[in-house]
Scaffold this active site. Structure first.
Site, PDB file in Angstrom:
ATOM      1  N   ASP A 277      93.280 -85.360 -28.124  1.00  9.10           N
ATOM      2  CA  ASP A 277      92.487 -84.606 -26.793  1.00  9.10           C
ATOM      3  C   ASP A 277      92.331 -83.128 -26.782  1.00  9.10           C
ATOM      4  O   ASP A 277      91.537 -82.622 -26.377  1.00  9.10           O
ATOM      5  CB  ASP A 277      93.431 -85.273 -25.454  1.00  9.10           C
ATOM      6  CG  ASP A 277      94.735 -85.053 -25.808  1.00  9.10           C
ATOM      7  OD1 ASP A 277      95.240 -84.640 -26.794  1.00  9.10           O
ATOM      8  OD2 ASP A 277      95.794 -85.278 -24.935  1.00  9.10           O
ATOM      9  N   ARG A 317     102.953 -80.281 -29.419  1.00 11.32           N
ATOM     10  CA  ARG A 317     101.484 -79.684 -28.996  1.00 11.32           C
ATOM     11  C   ARG A 317     101.136 -78.424 -29.242  1.00 11.32           C
ATOM     12  O   ARG A 317     100.064 -78.211 -29.683  1.00 11.32           O
ATOM     13  CB  ARG A 317     101.351 -80.229 -27.340  1.00 11.32           C
ATOM     14  CG  ARG A 317     101.775 -81.599 -27.031  1.00 11.32           C
ATOM     15  CD  ARG A 317     100.618 -82.596 -27.337  1.00 11.32           C
ATOM     16  NE  ARG A 317      99.612 -82.428 -26.199  1.00 11.32           N
ATOM     17  CZ  ARG A 317      98.672 -83.144 -25.945  1.00 11.32           C
ATOM     18  NH1 ARG A 317      98.225 -84.186 -26.869  1.00 11.32           N
ATOM     19  NH2 ARG A 317      97.700 -83.254 -24.908  1.00 11.32           N
TER      20      ARG A 317
END
Length: 349
Positions: A277, A317
């Site tokens: 994403d 992340r």
């Protein structure tokens, strides 16, 4: 005093009272005339205003130099062109059934593509269940929704953005199988996307920022970035990404992701099973130079918590963000504080 004088006095008093009465009556008449005149003036002004509004409304828009434009809310009832739901699933058939049973009733839906990356193909019972629901919905709403299951041999998160060559719509609504949004919210986001079809429009904002700690500054001359979740967005009031777990984007980005995005990024996503994403957010931002658009919507999570609940999630992340910056040679993400809100669903605007 004689009788004549007495009589004169007696007659003088009624005369004064008569004059006073006549003056009072005259004053009342003047007031009445003034009141009537005021009402007439107000009535005349009101008629003039109504007439002016009528005349202006009757003038063609082209004469006034205006160009007629259909607002997003006009288009909301009857979309000119629908969207494709691209739903990612993994061994959660019950959630997949629930999601599709819900979204099949959304008026702008044109087709559904299920991203299937499981080692075993979908069971015949699952396919039959989904087709029955789609047939019933098509009969009920008078429209035909297409269903396709895109089966992938390789188990990779990149599969959710693999190019689909036979898509009939430009708009793609990328969604996970464990989140549900009301159809009204989806249609609103769809219309927001149509106002800016090159950008991403989604419900789940995220942010990045430069780590200015002394440790980071001593490691290298280049900036080191930190990935921030929802609470960071709430605290800072800005965001630079919208996650593809619930977002609209143009179908052309599937081709760019599959064919033109650095292969090293896709390899990294496959190996680490994370950050596809973020990779899509980088791709769109790099192509447009513009920020995404966050749409306010109520999220109904019907599944268990995902990888975001695992330890070290933020660190992983952040590592993805810095790795992708290195691949692009710069930071393409653009921060913004804009939020699209459907004011029809709130009491005070």
């Amino acid at each position: 005093m004689g009788n004549s004088d007495r009589w004169a006095t007696q007659k003088a008093e009624p005369t004064r009272w008569s004059l006073l009465g006549r003056r009072m009556a005259q004053r009342f008449r003047q007031l009445a005339i003034s009141a009537v005149g005021s009402v007439k003036i107000k009535l005349l002004l009101f008629c003039c205003i109504v007439f002016t509004v009528f005349v202006v409304a009757s003038i063609p828009a082209s004469f006034m130099g205006w160009k007629h434009q259909t607002t997003s809310f006009d288009r909301l009832s009857v979309p000119r062109k629908g969207y494709t739901i691209l739903i990612n699933t993994w061994k959660r058939n019950d959630l997949l059934k629930q999601s599709i049973s819900h979204y099949i009733s959304c008026p702008g839906l044109d087709s559904i593509h299920i991203v299937w990356s499981e080692p075993d193909p979908p069971s015949s019972s699952l396919v039959k269940y989904l087709l029955n629901h789609i047939t019933q919905s098509s009969s009920k709403h008078g429209r035909q929704v297409e269903l396709k299951i895109d089966i992938n041999k390789e188990d990779s998160l990149n599969n959710r953005f693999k190019e689909i060559k036979d898509l009939k719509t430009d708009a793609i609504f990328s969604i996970d199988d464990d989140v549900i949004f009301p159809c009204s919210s989806v249609e609103f986001a769809f219309n927001v996307w149509r106002s800016a079809p090159d950008t991403m429009v989604g419900y789940v904002p995220r942010i990045h920022w430069v780590d200015e700690s002394e440790v980071s500054m001593q490691k290298a001359d280049k900036d080191h970035y930190i990935y921030g979740g929802w609470w960071s967005v709430w605290w800072m009031g800005t965001y630079s990404m919208v996650l593809s777990k619930a977002a609209f984007f143009h179908k052309k980005y599937l081709s760019l992701y599959t064919n033109e995005m650095p292969a090293s990024i896709r390899d990294y996503v496959t190996k680490n099973r994370n950050c596809e994403d973020i990779a899509m957010s980088f791709l769109v931002a790099n192509a447009t130079g513009a920020p995404p658009i966050w749409v306010k919507g109520k999220i109904n999570e019907i599944g268990s918590t995902g990888i975001s609940s695992l330890g070290g999630h933020t660190e992983k992340r952040s590592e993805c963000v810095n790795r992708f910056v290195a691949e692009y040679g710069r930071m393409p993400l653009v921060s913004t504080s804009v939020k699209a809100v459907d004011s029809r669903n709130i009491w005070f605007w």
